[in-house]
Enzyme design. Structure first.
Site, PDB file in Angstrom:
ATOM      1  N   SER A  44      47.045  41.486  42.169  1.00 54.50           N
ATOM      2  CA  SER A  44      46.003  42.234  42.021  1.00 54.50           C
ATOM      3  C   SER A  44      45.452  43.051  43.098  1.00 54.50           C
ATOM      4  O   SER A  44      46.256  43.913  43.538  1.00 54.50           O
ATOM      5  CB  SER A  44      44.821  41.257  41.651  1.00 54.50           C
ATOM      6  OG  SER A  44      43.703  41.907  41.055  1.00 54.50           O
ATOM      7  N   ASP A  72      45.287  40.440  29.974  1.00 55.43           N
ATOM      8  CA  ASP A  72      44.731  40.459  31.188  1.00 55.43           C
ATOM      9  C   ASP A  72      43.387  41.172  31.025  1.00 55.43           C
ATOM     10  O   ASP A  72      43.590  42.509  30.812  1.00 55.43           O
ATOM     11  CB  ASP A  72      45.389  41.082  32.099  1.00 55.43           C
ATOM     12  CG  ASP A  72      44.857  41.170  33.699  1.00 55.43           C
ATOM     13  OD1 ASP A  72      43.598  41.342  33.908  1.00 55.43           O
ATOM     14  OD2 ASP A  72      45.711  41.042  34.668  1.00 55.43           O
ATOM     15  N   HIS A 112      45.211  37.131  33.781  1.00 54.54           N
ATOM     16  CA  HIS A 112      45.213  37.522  35.466  1.00 54.54           C
ATOM     17  C   HIS A 112      45.438  36.524  36.058  1.00 54.54           C
ATOM     18  O   HIS A 112      45.736  36.611  37.147  1.00 54.54           O
ATOM     19  CB  HIS A 112      43.870  38.394  35.400  1.00 54.54           C
ATOM     20  CG  HIS A 112      43.927  39.284  36.664  1.00 54.54           C
ATOM     21  ND1 HIS A 112      44.791  40.321  36.985  1.00 54.54           N
ATOM     22  CD2 HIS A 112      43.287  38.881  37.876  1.00 54.54           C
ATOM     23  CE1 HIS A 112      44.550  40.868  37.991  1.00 54.54           C
ATOM     24  NE2 HIS A 112      43.901  40.365  38.882  1.00 54.54           N
TER      25      HIS A 112
HETATM   26  N1  LIG Z   1      35.043  35.923  40.185  1.00 50.67           N
HETATM   27  C1  LIG Z   1      35.554  37.130  39.570  1.00 50.67           C
HETATM   28  C2  LIG Z   1      36.976  37.120  39.321  1.00 50.67           C
HETATM   29  C3  LIG Z   1      37.906  36.856  40.442  1.00 50.67           C
HETATM   30  C4  LIG Z   1      39.099  36.733  40.220  1.00 50.67           C
HETATM   31  O1  LIG Z   1      39.678  36.776  39.033  1.00 50.67           O
HETATM   32  N2  LIG Z   1      40.161  37.105  41.341  1.00 50.67           N
HETATM   33  C5  LIG Z   1      41.446  36.798  41.141  1.00 50.67           C
HETATM   34  C6  LIG Z   1      42.059  38.013  41.687  1.00 50.67           C
HETATM   35  S1  LIG Z   1      41.319  39.507  40.975  1.00 50.67           S
HETATM   36  C7  LIG Z   1      41.849  40.886  41.746  1.00 50.67           C
HETATM   37  O2  LIG Z   1      42.303  40.823  43.136  1.00 50.67           O
HETATM   38  C8  LIG Z   1      42.094  35.488  41.675  1.00 50.67           C
HETATM   39  O3  LIG Z   1      43.235  35.439  42.004  1.00 50.67           O
HETATM   40  N3  LIG Z   1      41.101  34.300  41.541  1.00 50.67           N
HETATM   41  C9  LIG Z   1      41.498  33.206  42.242  1.00 50.67           C
HETATM   42  C10 LIG Z   1      42.403  32.160  41.367  1.00 50.67           C
HETATM   43  O4  LIG Z   1      42.626  31.239  41.843  1.00 50.67           O
HETATM   44  O5  LIG Z   1      42.288  32.403  40.015  1.00 50.67           O
HETATM   45  C11 LIG Z   1      34.734  37.296  38.123  1.00 50.67           C
HETATM   46  O6  LIG Z   1      33.963  36.568  37.707  1.00 50.67           O
HETATM   47  O7  LIG Z   1      35.253  38.372  37.435  1.00 50.67           O
END
Ligand SMILES: N[C@@H](CCC(=O)N[C@@H](CSC=O)C(=O)NCC(=O)O)C(=O)O
Length: 284
Positions: free
Chosen positions: A151, A228, A262
């Site tokens: 991402s 996603d 995602h």
């Molecule tokens: N909190 C956010 C969403 C944050 C999220 O989904 N982060 C992803 C990366 S998104 C792009 O860089 C991630 O890897 N999160 C960590 C995990 O352990 O899943 C929202 O509320 O939309």
């Protein structure tokens, strides 16, 4: 530059180190994780794959949920998992949103105040972290480094590779932000770190703009889940990178993975493919 070891954990025959070191670029201590396979030694140093994580992450997410170590251990590849931003800068607004400031350094060097105080993730990942790692761990080979990411970290992996021909042996990405100048996440980050008007600098950190300018062929592996939500919302735009690749005659393979989201369930499902992709270039 001294590295402090906070934990050493046995992991797929090798060890996962939880580390911390002072960073000049980021103006704070930076934590990171480092997997070293059992095959690594100073007489037979292991190549390194850098994994750049996404928004809200630290160096722990990829190390603990990405499942890279199984294949990395088999191939004799070390994996470095850096943090995604400086921490505790005491900048107003730093912790207000998940997609800007802490946990959202976007792998750029900020040029706009007050973020210049420590938001220098580009310099940190391309210069300072490798210098620290290779001066401390003689069992790792500084001449053989590849990069991947997820991402925001996928954007980081693609842009660092494309901006620095020869620095990395290969690149791949999971659900990367592929055209940040044209999505909300990228526009917010680039406006904040560079200023709304400095479109030239935006372009210098946008994989879709950088790819046609890359000297030579590319073999870029990308996986994106069709389930996603961020892809569906237009935050990732892999089609724009594919179009740029087609027009410029560059190699980009995007696998659209049916039903995957995602999350780290998606990353861990395809992590071994990305280690294999890096191995093709790191081990030849
Ligand atoms: N909190 C956010 C969403 C944050 C999220 O989904 N982060 C992803 C990366 S998104 C792009 O860089 C991630 O890897 N999160 C960590 C995990 O352990 O899943 C929202 O509320 O939309």
């Amino acid at each position: 530059m001294s590295i402090t070891t906070n934990a050493t954990i046995a992991d797929f025959g090798g060890k996962l180190l939880k580390l911390k070191h002072p960073s000049k670029a980021c103006n704070c201590d930076m934590a990171f994780n480092l997997f070293i396979p059992s095959s690594a030694s100073s007489s037979k140093p292991a190549p390194v794959l850098i994994y750049l994580a996404g928004l809200t992450c630290t160096g722990d997410n990829g190390a603990e949920k990405g499942f890279f170590q199984a294949k990395a251990s088999e191939k004799g590849i070390a994996v470095a998992f850096p943090d995604t931003s400086p921490r505790g800068m005491n900048i107003e607004g730093e912790d207000e949103s998940y997609d800007f400031g802490s946990g959202a350094g976007f792998y750029v060097d900020a040029t706009k105040e007050p973020w210049t105080k420590g938001y220098k993730m580009y310099t940190y990942i391309t210069e300072e972290l490798p210098k620290a790692i290779f001066s401390e761990y003689k069992e790792l080979d500084k001449e053989r480094v590849s990069i991947t990411g997820h991402s925001m970290g996928g954007h980081g992996a693609l842009t660092l590779f494309l901006k620095n021909p020869g620095m990395y042996k290969s690149v791949s990405a999971f659900a990367p932000i592929s055209n940040p100048s044209n999505c909300q996440w990228g526009q917010k980050a680039f406006s904040g770190y560079f200023g709304e008007d400095d479109k030239q600098r935006w372009s210098e950190h946008d994989a879709t703009d950088l790819l046609p300018k890359y000297p030579g062929d590319t073999d870029i592996l990308i996986d994106v889940g069709t389930g996603d939500n961020f892809y569906k919302q237009g935050q990732l735009l892999p089609e724009n990178l594919e179009k740029a690749a087609k027009e410029a005659g560059k190699g980009v393979r995007v696998n659209y993975r049916d039903g995957y989201d995602h999350s780290y369930f998606f990353i861990s499902s395809f992590a071994s493919d990305h280690v294999e992709h890096a191995a093709k270039y790191l081990l030849r």
